[in-house]
Each structure stands twice: as structure tokens, then as C-alpha cells.
Write an enzyme that holds these catalytic residues in place. Structure first.
Site, PDB file in Angstrom:
ATOM      1  CG  HIS B 103      42.817  32.887  44.934  1.00 35.99           C
ATOM      2  ND1 HIS B 103      42.942  34.049  45.648  1.00 35.99           N
ATOM      3  CD2 HIS B 103      41.570  32.907  44.414  1.00 35.99           C
ATOM      4  CE1 HIS B 103      41.818  34.750  45.554  1.00 35.99           C
ATOM      5  NE2 HIS B 103      40.969  34.071  44.816  1.00 35.99           N
ATOM      6  CG  HIS B 122      43.550  37.298  47.926  1.00 36.32           C
ATOM      7  ND1 HIS B 122      44.039  37.042  46.670  1.00 36.32           N
ATOM      8  CD2 HIS B 122      43.159  38.600  47.908  1.00 36.32           C
ATOM      9  CE1 HIS B 122      43.945  38.124  45.916  1.00 36.32           C
ATOM     10  NE2 HIS B 122      43.412  39.086  46.650  1.00 36.32           N
TER      11      HIS B 122
END
Lengths: 820, 179
Positions: B103, B122
């Protein structure tokens, strides 16, 4: 056994002279800013900073969160109408205050969904299609518009405006925006004048938050900044880690982790501050609960694992507890609200014992929630609580009272028009609503029942939705659609003449006998288009300029950066073409009044429609006044928050948060209404023991219309998943990856089991929309009579195991998503 | 074949899976996956062949942290104790992955109980048994998986990487020998 992945181990970087555009994600309400780079195929930027458009040094490893990494899913090679091929990179913008370079799995895969004739998007609609001899064959715009206009005119002249039904997008972002919405509304409301209108996959033309509007609160009053300043964030029926991912990650989590304490002290220096707390009302232990707990510690997160459909009882019980403790905001109630006594009689009468029994939430948990919402802080400062709700509440038991009960709780505790507070829907898609007024009344007519199943309409125009799976009680809807459209097919099949007059006559005779002429306007050949007589190819996000607002009313320009496929056109242009043809047909007959209704579709650019649409948002939360594309271009991905207050030095001045003035609000009484008869019947029938809750998942967007073309997404969800508790799975001999059937008197659907304790025993959760299994085959025909909004989130079903599909589940992961 | 046309081919290769799934034939997901010619997915980048471990040193569930293809790329190698996609060794359970989240590049931690890799930034989570498939999170691709080989003596070598490493334009840095 092979894995599902992109496979690339390098990507091309944009050269320093690549074309650059700004845009906003085409998907969810959060509206993250994106940059687009475009350059000819065969060219590539170099690794040195001056050799590439990102000014990055690709000779070295980029640090984490650098904002300079191009993931393979962000890149594509497209072919334009000229035949020229271009590299395109769509990547998150680190200078956008919404996402600061962050992105979700949805926005991060825009490269995969750009039209390219040699990729999975190759099945985009490129030309109008017309039903001819058992199939839908390409035709010209002229023939498509001519046939459509002639059928619509004959229908309008014979049976009147309500013989023409529509189900159209009304959103912002991809395919929507103020431009397209204004054109759709002008055509159906000013031109046709039909009441048989409905909004995307819902059965009627309604707001999802009529109760909030009646209370005097716009749907999106808060700013994302408020999530950083709040003492407590209350999520009701929202799984924000998966459905408003970047709002959750960039604005809520930092508060829960204490990272916004300096900001709180700076903005609100006169009161004590601590890290934020979060209350999550959801029947399921979602990934949002898990991530919030991991980030904030379990002591700062309260998950109220409510029984399906019982929100009103819970929210009213909280109101009652807060009022009994004296934690309500009497000053705010006196100064800024009306109708408190009606609220007192309805909501505050909620018995706590009954609420405990209905909701499954203990009194102790309710008291803890009441404290977190409203017990004053040290030095008697009021807590700042931000109420955020979405589909779990909106599509719950009874839409009107569901929304009213959270709005009332916010009013009781004075949480509007102050930093760190608010009562807002989170939103699904972005917003870009601007239309002339709907000609119908409240409650709006149930188009599915009256127009389609009931036969009141003869022409049905579906644009940007896929109701065969998305609407309630979908199995019955599909049956009616297939049966009625087949009558038109048969009439057209029996017409061997090539003349348009004969075709129109054949269609009209079939309509007279109960047939339905179906027009589908979309970007893909949807399941609904399989029954269509006329299919109109629309342009998508990136293929036209459009404007929309996000969940904090941030208005931006989404620039066009590539051609639409084939001869596809923006929706507004399709509506204009049809209107112009109708105008000339009426004018030729000397019917000037009818011709006038279809006049005014003379826009020549996207911005022409944007300016025209300003008339439809005057005084609303979306009011953008005299804003132009040039101003928005200059404002880039940060745009301006509507409503626009004034123009200063030629630029719009916006509004961070609504109701900082002395606006008065109205309490909307909302007593626990009990379950409707359709649900009661299922609850009383032992053949349907499972509550079927449902919703979206992180990796999928809406009906998966794009995701079905993203190998990485559809590869991991080949069938819709159903989360089932281990105890229930054991009893039914179901393992993760098994194919199962869910059934009830409304229909049946197959799905893939995932065994997890995210739900209580007796409760399952199914993905809401998937082309290989529509949850809505199971939903009842019940709608809230006050708003015509369905109870999508609640139905009951039996479950049986079908078996295991070898070769499918070996690639997939069944590790529960709700751990972090 | 040029890089550009090779990448196009890879995208097409991948779309067989999604394209078939998107239309109708139920079993085609499996067929397409089994039918993938692994040689067409092999890279043209000059990956080094680096010994990461010996089978005898590996304990089930205990991860080994190292780097590949250069010192700026942390990787994790683990013997899962159950067969894994692209796993090597007699039990086909030895796998290795990049530790940079696909990511935004957070450094991943391995969890033995679930066989998952977790990102603290995250909260992305990847399944080590399933080729680094994203369980949940905001990454847009699998965790890049190392292509491993085992020689007759039981030495485990990394010979390539499937998937693009976070923070790179290509898995092998240009002039990596000198930078």
C-alpha cells in the site's frame, strides 16, 4: 495452484514533459484527490529527478508514504479515438488535504478500469445497441435516438407522462456530477414530467435522510476536520475502514490515537482534551471495530453489537439515559430547537428494559455510551460528539424514525454547528445533485411496484444503475422485467420490415398489451441491459469534465484526460440529443407547448451544463454560485467547500462547517415502531432461522461494475461471500469456501461461505451486490411508508450447503478480516 | 520482447482470470489460474541468486528477516508448516515476501498464529499461505513474493520477485551496484 496478482515487477514512470491533470477518485464519498499523468506509448521518464514528472530519484528506494510510488494498478495503456496510444498513471495527490497521498484499494486501482481494447475493460459499451432478432446489435446514434424519441413521444401522447418511468444515477463522482444530473433531471422532470422516477437502485425518488431535512439539517453539515477535534465519534451503521477508508484512516484514527491533541489544544484552548473515543453501533464485529481497537486501545472503543433493526430503541434509550442524568444541553435546546415536547413524549418514553431486550445491549454498555456522548468533561465543558451514520441506519428497519432518532440525540446534546461536533451521514457515493423539482409528492411513488411490476409505465429508462440486482425484492422485479420486455421482443421479431414506422408500431402494440420498452444507458453491458431494446453507451469519469462534492461538501473539477470508447457520449449529451429530437418532432406537429418543454438542451460544453445546473442548487448545501471551471482548475484537488459564500478576488469563498449561526432545528418524534408484517412473518417461520444482514466490502465498489473488470478484485471474490458463525457452520456442515444457498419466500441466491465469529450465532452477513449472487433476491417488498426507503439490511433466510467448488477456494483467503 | 509489450502481455494474462469471472463460466477462474504458463510471468530484470537460508535451520512459524534483492529491501522468510502457494521445500511450505507493505511501504510484522503479515500504518493484512494475498487493507496488489529455489543440499535461494516492490520503479534499482 496460482496466486491472484498483477504480476509486473516494474512500471514506466512519466517523463518530465508528461501531460498532467487533476481529478478526484471516481468512487466513494470521501473524494480523495488524484493526479493523472499522460504520455505517448514508447516513451518513458528516467530515474533521475529531472527526468521524470514526479521529480523523484528512482535510483534509490523511496521511503514509506513518499507519495512517489506508482503501483501497477495505477498504470494503464489506453487507445484514443485517433488510434494513438498513451500511458496513463492515476495516483493519489499528496497535496490534497483529504487524503494527503493516501488511497483505498478502490481509488488505487483506477489504472485497471480505464477503457483499453486489450484489457478486461474491452467490453465497455462503444456504440448504441438496438434489439434485432434475438440480440442487441450496434447501430448509429441517429437510429438509436430516432427510435427512442418516436417510442417515447407516442407513449407520452397516448398514455401521458407517468407512462415513462426512469431509474437513474443521482450521484457525484464517476459518471455522475452536477452536469449529468442536471441534464437527466431537465429531461425527465421539465420535459417528460413523470412522477415514475427513482434514484439508482432504490424504488422511488426520495432523499435517504428526509428526517434530517425535516429537522433542518442538511445531509452533510460537518467538515472532516471535526473528526480530528471530537471528544467522541459515534458511528451508527457504518463500516468506515472499508467504506469511507481514507476519512477513517486520515481523520478519525489520528484522533483516536492522540495524534490530534496539539490541534485540539490550538483550536479549542479553553477546555481539557484527551484522545478521542469511538462508539460503533453495528450488529457485526467489523474490521472498523478491530482497527479502531488496535489503534486506540480497547478502552477507547465501545462496540455496541446491536440486534438487527433495533437502532431506534437503542438511540432513544441513550437519549433517555442522558436526559435522566441531566447531561443534555438545555441552553441549546432552548435557543436553537423546536418541538422538544413531542420528542420527549415519543423518544424519551422508550422503556430501558424493552430496549435492552430488543437490542441485546446491556444497561451498563448503554450507560457507558451515554457517558462518552454527553457526560461533561472536567471544568464542566460539554463533550464534543460527532455523530456519523450511514446505510446500516438509513436502510434499517424504518428509515424515517431511524434517522430521526440519531438527529434527535444530536440535538438533545447540542452537537451541531460547533467544532468537533455534527450529525452527518457519511455517504456512499459522492454528491452532485442538481435537478429541477421532482413533480411527485411525499411519500414518493414506489416505481418498482406501480410502474414496473404493476404495469403503470410502458417505457423504462435505466441510466447508471443495475436494478435487476440492486433493487429490493429483486427476484420478483427481474421476473416482471423479463416478462414485459419479452412482449416487445416478440413484437419486434414479428416485424420483418426494415422501416422505422413498422418498428414503432410493433413496439406500441406490444406496450398496449402490457409490454415494456427498456432503454439502458450505461458504460458496461449490465445484467439489466440483457433485457434492453435500446442500449446507449455513456462516457465515464476521465472521459468528460465533471464536478462533484465529497462528504464535507468539497467541490472540485474532475478533468477529462482521455477519450470515451467508440462513439460513447457523456450522459448529458445523450439526454440533450433525445430532448432535441423530441422538440423537433413536436414542433413539426405544431405542438409548441410540448416542444417548449424539450427546449433549452442547447449546451455545447460540460461547463455550459455546470453553469446551468447552478440554478438547481441555489440555497442548498451544494450552492456553488458563480464558480467556474477556471476557478476550480486553479483550486486543484482541494477545491472549495460549498456553499460558496461570496467571490473574493475572483475566487469562491466556501464554508467549512454549516450552522455556525443561530439556525433553529426541529426535533422529529421517533418512537420504536416494531417490525413490519413481512419481517414478522419471516421471524415466525422456523424454515428461515437466519437474520441476513448485508453490506459492502473494502475491495468492492457498489454493484462491482468496475471491479468485475479488475482481476485482482474479482479474482479474490468470485462469488459473494457470506460470513457465518462457527456454531451455525458446524451444524450445517459448512466450511469456508463452500458454496451455499440462502432462500426464503422472496427468492434464493448462492454464495460462498466464510466461517467467522464476526456475527452472533443465527446472524449472517452477505455482500450486498455481486453479479454472481444478488443479496436482494432475499429482501422483502417492505418499504418505510413515510419515505419509500426499503429495509435492505434486514431479511431472514434458510441456508443449505451446496458443496465445494474445487480449484476456487485454494487461491482465496478465509482469514477473518476483523482482526488488526 | 520490449518491456512495454511484455507488461501488456502480463496485464492480458491476468485479465483471463477476471474477464472470465466477470461474464459467466464459473469454473474458469480455476482453469485460467492452472493454465497460466509460469514462464510467461517470469521477469526480464537481472535478479541476483542469493542464498537466504538452509532448510535444516528453519523452524515452523519462526520468521527469518533478511534482505533481497539488495540491502534496501527487507524481506521475511518463513516455514509455515502447511503447503503454501509458490511454497518450496519438501512440504512446499517455505515462502518469502517483501516486508514493505504494497500500500504505502510500512514495515510489516509476521504473526505466527494466522500466518499473516500486518502493516502498522493503515492495518493492511496479507496471507502468507496464499501468495501474499491481501486479506484486508488498502493495498492494490499482493505482497511481492520471492521466487525461491532449493538445491540438493537443502539451501534456499531467492532468484526473483513476483510483483513490484513498494517504493521502486523496478525491483532491481538502476545502477544498484553503485548507488
Amino acid at each position: 495452484m496460482s496466486s491472484i496478482y498483477h504480476g509486473e515487477d516494474r512500471v514506466p514512470v512519466p517523463p518530465a514533459d508528461a501531460q498532467q491533470f487533476t481529478t478526484v477518485c471516481s468512487y466513494c464519498i470521501v473524494g480523495c484527490g488524484y493526479k493523472v499523468y499522460k504520455w505517448p506509448l514508447g516513451k518513458e521518464g528516467g530515474p533521475l529527478p529531472h527526468q521524470n514528472a514526479l521529480r523523484a530519484d528512482y535510483r534509490t528506494q523511496q521511503p514509506e508514504q513518499a507519495g512517489t510510488w506508482i503501483a501497477p494498478a495505477m498504470h494503464s495503456v489506453v487507445t484514443e479515438r485517433s488510434g494513438q496510444r498513451f500511458n496513463i498513471v492515476v495516483m493519489p495527490d499528496k497535496d490534497c488535504v483529504v487524503n494527503k497521498g493516501n488511497h483505498s484499494i478502490r481509488g488505487g486501482t483506477h489504472g485497471d478500469v480505464l477503457y483499453a481494447p486489450d484489457r478486461p475493460t474491452a467490453d465497455r459499451l462503444t456504440h448504441p445497441l438496438l434489439y434485432r432478432g434475438h440480440s442487441r446489435l450496434p447501430t448509429t446514434w441517429n437510429e438509436a435516438i430516432e427510435l427512442g424519441a418516436r417510442v417515447i413521444k407516442a407513449t407520452l401522447d397516448t398514455w401521458g407522462p407517468d407512462a415513462i418511468a426512469m431509474k437513474c444515477f443521482d450521484h457525484g463522482g464517476g459518471g455522475g456530477g452536477f452536469e449529468n444530473n442536471w441534464a437527466v433531471g431537465s429531461f425527465f422532470f421539465t420535459g417528460i414530467g413523470t412522477k415514475m422516477a427513482s434514484i439508482h437502485n432504490r424504488p422511488a425518488y426520495n432523499s435517504e435522510v428526509f428526517a434530517s431535512g425535516d429537522a433542518g439539517i442538511a445531509p452533510l453539515p460537518s467538515a472532516y476536520l471535526d473528526a480530528k477535534l471530537a471528544d467522541t465519534i459515534v458511528l451508527v451503521g457504518a463500516n468506515s475502514y472499508e467504506t469511507q477508508s481514507i476519512y477513517f484512516l486520515e481523520h478519525m484514527l489520528p484522533n483516536l490515537g492522540g495524534g490530534t491533541l496539539p490541534l485540539k489544544q490550538q483550536v479549542l484552548p479553553a477546555e481539557p482534551h484527551a484522545r478521542g473515543r469511538m462508539i460503533i453501533v453495528d450488529p457485526r464485529r467489523t474490521s472498523t471495530v478491530a482497527v479502531a481497537e488496535a489503534h486506540a486501545g480497547k478502552d477507547n472503543v465501545l462496540h455496541l453489537q446491536i440486534n438487527n433493526g433495533t437502532d431506534i430503541a437503542l438511540l432513544n434509550a441513550l437519549s433517555r439515559l442522558i436526559h435522566e442524568q441531566g447531561w443534555h444541553d438545555q441552553g441549546f435546546i432552548d435557543r436553537r430547537t423546536n418541538n422538544f415536547s413531542a420528542f420527549q413524549q415519543a423518544n424519551l418514553a422508550q422503556s430501558l428494559d424493552e430496549a435492552v431486550q430488543l437490542t441485546g445491549i446491556s444497561k451498563a454498555q448503554m450507560m457507558q455510551a451515554a457517558q462518552w456522548i454527553a457526560k461533561p468533561k472536567a471544568s464542566a465543558a460539554r463533550r464534543r460528539t460527532l455523530f456519523l451514520y450511514e446505510k446500516g441506519l438509513i436502510w434499517g428497519l424504518k428509515n424515517y424514525e431511524n434517522v430521526a432518532s440519531v438527529v434527535d440525540l444530536a440535538l438533545l446534546t447540542g452537537n451541531l454547528g460547533k467544532p468537533g461536533t455534527g450529525c452527518s451521514r457519511l455517504g456512499g457515493h459522492q454528491e452532485g445533485y442538481s435537478r429541477p423539482g421532482y413533480p411527485g409528492q411525499r411519500p414518493p411513488v414506489n416505481v418498482d411496484d406501480v410502474a414496473i411490476k404493476g404495469g403503470a409505465s410502458k417505457v423504462f429508462w435505466v441510466a447508471g444503475c443495475n436494478p435487476v440486482g440492486g433493487t429490493l425484492n429483486a427476484q420478483h422485479f427481474r421476473a416482471a422485467l423479463a416478462q414485459r420486455t419479452a412482449l416487445v421482443n416478440q413484437a419486434l421479431d414479428a416485424t420483418n420490415s426494415g422501416s422505422l414506422d413498422d418498428k414503432v408500431a410493433a413496439v406500441m402494440s406490444a406496450l398496449d398489451k402490457g409490454g415494456l420498452f427498456l432503454i439502458v444507458q450505461d458504460i458496461y453491458p449490465t445484467e439489466t441491459a440483457q433485457d434492453a431494446h435500446l442500449v446507449l453507451p455513456a462516457a465515464q469519469w476521465g472521459e468528460m469534465n465533471l464536478t462533484s462534492i465529497n462528504g464535507e461538501r468539497r467541490l472540485r473539477l474532475y478533468q477529462k484526460f482521455m477519450d470515451a470508447p467508440g462513439i460513447a457520449e457523456p450522459d448529458w449529451k445523450i439526454m440533450a440529443r433525445m430532448a432535441q429530437r423530441l422538440e423537433s418532432l413536436y414542433r413539426a406537429e405544431g405542438k409548441t407547448e410540448m416542444a417548449a418543454r424539450f427546449s433549452g438542451f442547447t449546451w455545447t460544453s460540460d461547463e455550459d451544463v455546470f453553469r446551468a445546473a447552478a440554478a438547481g442548487v441555489k440555497g442548498a448545501q451544494e450552492d456553488y454560485g458563480d464558480t467556474t471551471y477556471a476557478m476550480l482548475k486553479a483550486l486543484g484537488t482541494n477545491g472549495v467547500q460549498t456553499p460558496v459564500q461570496e467571490m473574493k478576488n475572483g475566487m469562491p469563498v466556501g464554508t467549512t462547517r454549516l450552522y455556525m449561526d443561530e439556525t433553529r432545528f426541529t426535533f422529529i418524534p421517533a418512537a420504536w415502531p416494531g417490525f413490519p408484517s413481512q419481517i414478522q412473518a419471516l421471524m415466525n417461520d422456523p424454515r428461515y432461522p437466519f437474520w441476513v444482514n448485508n453490506g459492502r466490502a473494502n475491495h468492492g465498489w457498489q454493484t462491482l461494475y468496475d471491479d468485475a473488470r479488475k482481476p485482482y478484485v474479482i479474482g479474490r471474490e468470485p462469488f459473494p461471500h457470506v460470513e457465518i458463525h462457527p456454531k451455525d457452520a458446524q451444524r450445517l456442515d459448512i466450511a469456508s469456501g463452500d458454496l451455499i444457498e440462502l432462500f426464503n419466500p422472496y427468492g434464493s441466491v448462492s454464495a460462498m461461505a466464510v466461517v467467522t465469529d464476526s456475527n452472533a450465532p443465527g446472524h449472517v452477513f452477505m455482500l450486498f451486490e455481486h453479479p454472481k449472487g444478488w443479496l436482494n433476491s432475499l429482501t422483502t417488498d417492505y418499504v418505510d411508508p413515510a419515505t419509500t426507503i426499503p429495509y435492505y439490511k434486514g431479511t431472514k433466510a434458510g441456508i443449505r450447503k451446496i458443496g465445494t467448488l474445487s480449484g476456487v477456494n485454494g487461491q482465496l483467503t478465509f482469514i477473518p478480516m476483523n482482526q488488526a | 520482447m520490449s518491456d512495454v509489450s511484455r507488461r501488456r502481455f502480463l496485464k492480458l494474462g491476468a485479465c483471463v482470470v477476471g474477464g472470465a469471472c466477470a461474464t459467466d463460466a464459473l469454473p474458469s477462474l480455476a482453469q485460467a489460474a492452472e493454465g497460466d504458463d509460469i514462464t510467461t510471468l517470469r521477469t526480464t530484470l537481472p535478479y541476483p541468486r542469493v542464498q537466504l537460508a538452509s532448510i535444516g535451520q528453519l523452524t515452523i512459524g519462526r520468521e527469518q528477516l533478511t534482505t533481497y534483492p539488495d540491502q534496501a529491501s527487507p524481506v521475511v522468510l518463513v516455514k509455515l508448516g502447511r503447503p503454501a502457494i509458490n511454497g518450496v521445500g519438501p512440504e512446499r511450505d517455505i515462502v518469502a515476501f517483501s516486508r514493505r507493505c504494497s500500500h504505502m511501504g510500512g514495515t510489516l510484522n509476521f504473526r505466527q498464529g494466522t500466518g499473516t503479515l500486518h502493516c502498522p500504518l493503515h492495518y493492511a493484512m496479507f496471507d502468507a499461505q496464499k501468495g501474499g494475498l491481501l486479506v484486508i487493507g488498502q493495498a492494490t496488489d499482493n505482497l511481492p513474493q520471492l521466487e525461491l529455489e532449493v538445491d540438493a543440499a537443502g539451501n534456499v535461494f531467492a532468484v526473483g520477485i513476483s510483483g513490484l516492490l513498494y517504493g521502486r520503479q523496478a525491483n532491481i534499482l538502476p545502477n544498484s551496484g553503485t548507488v
